[in-house]
Write an enzyme that holds these catalytic residues in place. Structure first.
Site, PDB file in Angstrom:
ATOM      1  N   ALA A   1       0.830  -1.210   0.000  1.00  0.00           N
ATOM      2  CA  ALA A   1       0.000   0.000   0.000  1.00  0.00           C
ATOM      3  C   ALA A   1       0.867   1.263   0.000  1.00  0.00           C
ATOM      4  O   ALA A   1       1.793   1.373  -0.793  1.00  0.00           O
ATOM      5  CB  ALA A   1      -0.968  -0.030   1.187  1.00  0.00           C
ATOM      6  N   SER A   2       0.593   2.197   0.902  1.00  0.00           N
ATOM      7  CA  SER A   2       1.292   3.484   0.859  1.00  0.00           C
ATOM      8  C   SER A   2       2.720   3.426   1.377  1.00  0.00           C
ATOM      9  O   SER A   2       3.451   4.414   1.270  1.00  0.00           O
ATOM     10  CB  SER A   2       0.498   4.545   1.620  1.00  0.00           C
TER      11      SER A   2
END
Length: 285
Positions: free
Chosen positions: A138-139
């Site tokens: 993800a981030s």
């Protein structure tokens, strides 16, 4: 838990095969090797990500049986740690927070304990997560990927932090943009918005890239901090312009391969699908 958001290309995420992330950076497992002094922080981040990344595929329903597997080093403290990990993760799995998770805790000298709970999908026949499971970061993409590339290029004198981003992206023009520095982009103070739902307008990668590049500033640079995926996308473009390499290629050659992170990648091949923990069902693409 790290709930991935849908994104567009380069910084930059995309969806591909059903339920599996094919992001511009994304899937990673615990690295198989690392330089003992250079980038030990990357190992710690990847391990934590592997332990806390949740799977969000299908409708949540409490499994009839929640498999629990633990391992601990020889010390009593390690055993207590393994039991605590299993207890926390099993409680969350029983509450349908996720179908399964794998947590591992270690020091520079090695692994202290780990716990595997549940399965990588809601399907009762799905595999249990283990140290070979590949997880969507993800981030953390921004930290492990893009930021590492920027740090290297700054260290090598190829990028300056306090110059306008337009030095490296001369075609990124528009009101206020001449005042946006590379540091502004890295510190999320560029004035760009957090993100837009470009994927509701188009699923064409080039079109989404054009929309990202054209996004106007919301505020003047330096006025406030707004965590911006759009700014991260522009930083990825700067890495590509300066290095002459695609971001994923640059990181494979300059970061992941030298550190022995052989299973950290942007676009996993189809033969790895059985080891990938699905992230979500994408209803847009």
């Amino acid at each position: 838990m790290l709930r991935p958001a849908r994104r567009g290309p380069a910084g930059r995420r995309a969806r591909g095969m059903r339920g599996y992330p094919t992001r511009y950076l994304s899937v990673a497992s615990t690295p198989t090797g690392f330089h003992p002094t250079l980038m030990n922080a990357h190992r710690r981040m990847l391990v934590v990500a592997a332990g806390l990344t949740a799977c969000f595929v299908g409708s949540a329903r409490t499994p009839r049986m929640i498999p629990v597997i633990t391992w601990a080093g020889p010390s009593p403290e390690a055993r207590r740690l393994a039991d605590a990990l299993a207890q926390v993760l099993r409680r969350a799995a029983a509450d349908s927070a996720f179908p399964g998770a794998f947590a591992i805790v270690g020091r520079r000298s090695g692994v202290l304990a780990y716990a595997s709970v549940g399965r990588i999908d809601w399907d009762s026949a799905a595999a249990s997560p283990d140290e070979r499971t590949l997880w969507d970061l993800a981030s953390l993409t921004k930290v492990i990927g893009m930021t590492s590339a920027m740090m290297q290029l700054v260290e090598r004198g190829r990028i300056e932090l306090d110059v306008p981003a337009q030095r490296y992206l001369p075609d990124w023009t528009g009101p206020g943009r001449a005042n946006v520095t590379v540091r502004h982009l890295l510190t999320h103070t560029s004035g760009l918005p957090a993100f837009r739902r470009y994927d509701t307008l188009t699923t064409n990668a080039d079109s989404i890239a054009g929309l990202l590049f054209a996004e106007p500033l919301d505020t003047v640079p330096g006025a406030r901090m707004v965590y911006s995926d759009i700014g991260a996308y522009l930083l990825g473009r700067i890495v590509e312009r300066v290095s002459g390499r695609r971001l994923d290629r640059y990181l494979e050659e300059q970061v992941f391969r030298p550190l022995g992170m052989h299973e950290t990648m942007y676009r996993p091949p189809r033969e790895l699908l059985a080891r990938i923990a699905p992230t979500e069902v994408d209803t847009v693409r």
